[in-house]
Write a protein that holds these residues in place. Sequence first.
Motif, PDB file in Angstrom:
ATOM      1  N   ARG A   1      27.432  44.480  82.699  1.00  0.00           N
ATOM      2  CA  ARG A   1      27.894  44.728  81.186  1.00  0.00           C
ATOM      3  C   ARG A   1      29.784  44.431  81.487  1.00  0.00           C
ATOM      4  O   ARG A   1      30.548  44.796  81.747  1.00  0.00           O
ATOM      5  N   GLU A   2      29.722  42.795  81.635  1.00  0.00           N
ATOM      6  CA  GLU A   2      30.730  42.240  81.781  1.00  0.00           C
ATOM      7  C   GLU A   2      31.624  42.775  81.077  1.00  0.00           C
ATOM      8  O   GLU A   2      31.833  42.459  80.082  1.00  0.00           O
ATOM      9  N   SER A   3      33.083  41.910  81.213  1.00  0.00           N
ATOM     10  CA  SER A   3      33.904  41.801  80.299  1.00  0.00           C
ATOM     11  C   SER A   3      34.133  40.709  79.497  1.00  0.00           C
ATOM     12  O   SER A   3      34.405  39.847  79.451  1.00  0.00           O
ATOM     13  N   GLU A   4      35.026  41.313  78.474  1.00  0.00           N
ATOM     14  CA  GLU A   4      34.817  39.318  77.366  1.00  0.00           C
ATOM     15  C   GLU A   4      36.099  38.912  77.864  1.00  0.00           C
ATOM     16  O   GLU A   4      36.253  37.648  77.257  1.00  0.00           O
ATOM     17  N   HIS A   5      37.753  38.838  78.663  1.00  0.00           N
ATOM     18  CA  HIS A   5      38.393  37.834  79.059  1.00  0.00           C
ATOM     19  C   HIS A   5      37.223  36.880  79.805  1.00  0.00           C
ATOM     20  O   HIS A   5      36.130  36.433  79.986  1.00  0.00           O
ATOM     21  N   HIS A   6      38.571  35.967  79.752  1.00  0.00           N
ATOM     22  CA  HIS A   6      37.794  34.928  80.302  1.00  0.00           C
ATOM     23  C   HIS A   6      37.730  34.652  81.840  1.00  0.00           C
ATOM     24  O   HIS A   6      36.976  33.879  82.396  1.00  0.00           O
ATOM     25  N   LEU A   7      38.916  35.256  82.422  1.00  0.00           N
ATOM     26  CA  LEU A   7      38.922  35.522  83.666  1.00  0.00           C
ATOM     27  C   LEU A   7      37.737  37.080  84.233  1.00  0.00           C
ATOM     28  O   LEU A   7      38.489  37.895  83.899  1.00  0.00           O
ATOM     29  N   ARG A   8      36.901  36.824  84.705  1.00  0.00           N
ATOM     30  CA  ARG A   8      36.110  38.144  84.380  1.00  0.00           C
ATOM     31  C   ARG A   8      34.781  38.269  85.829  1.00  0.00           C
ATOM     32  O   ARG A   8      34.378  36.853  86.555  1.00  0.00           O
ATOM     33  N   VAL A   9      34.292  39.183  86.376  1.00  0.00           N
ATOM     34  CA  VAL A   9      33.657  39.195  87.480  1.00  0.00           C
ATOM     35  C   VAL A   9      31.702  39.418  86.778  1.00  0.00           C
ATOM     36  O   VAL A   9      31.729  39.412  86.034  1.00  0.00           O
ATOM     37  N   VAL A  10      30.910  38.523  87.322  1.00  0.00           N
ATOM     38  CA  VAL A  10      29.785  38.850  86.685  1.00  0.00           C
ATOM     39  C   VAL A  10      28.638  38.831  88.615  1.00  0.00           C
ATOM     40  O   VAL A  10      29.316  38.386  88.855  1.00  0.00           O
TER      41      VAL A  10
END
Length: 265
Positions: A127-136
């Motif tokens: 489940r991905e963060s909504e931050h622009h800088l995030r982990v995928v």
Amino acid sequence: MTEAVSGNSSRPAAVKSADRTVELLEVLASFDRRMTLTELHRELSYPKSSLYMLLQTLVARGWIEVDPDRGTYGIGVRALLVGTSYLDHDPVVRTAIRLMEQIRLEINETVHLARLDGPNVVYLASRESEHHLRVVSRVGRRLPAFSTALGKAVLSTRPPEELDSLLPEEMTPLTANTVTNPDALRAQLAEFRSLGYAFEREENTPGLCCFAVALPYRSPVTDALSCSVPVARLDDEHERQVIAALLGAARTLSELLRQPGLTSL
């Protein structure tokens, strides 16, 4: 009719054609590009004529796809359907996803569920963060357990005498910070066992920290939850929030998974 056995009397003898089919699919899945017949022959050492016929059979069944212009082979859509079915039917994944979404909403960082598979961990859900800088991280990704917080969390629950069988012969570093010394790793795992959670700082990906907790709903432990945070966004308070959220979710999830009949793993 009595089934033939070899070596261990409780283990059925391998069926050569089935064995080769699985090995071929695993090799194709382990590479990030399509492969030629020659490359597959080099990897598997099967007779080329037998390998070619096996490829054609799997192409006809949709398990393998071929690019006729380049003469290369790759995993087909049927393999995807089987992999998706595994996730759809896994009670741990189904139960964990709801809690993973809660963690993501609470701390707005990327959350992962992974399972130990030999010396590696396999990502089952994210489940991905909504931050622009995030982990995928894609579902199905495999990484060495020794270099990931997810893997370290699971390994920290195992008796020290089991570790040798769960580590690769060569602990190849993924970054300059990866712990590759077995004694240093054992010391690290002992610390994590005491803390109740594991972490790694840029051992797997530069610029990224990860925290993880094992899910002790069964023994031996195979699964873990993690949260990945870019170093640029991590301070002491946020670290405490992440760890608290993971520990709480792990307790809730383990209690749910221990309910009779919920999992048949």
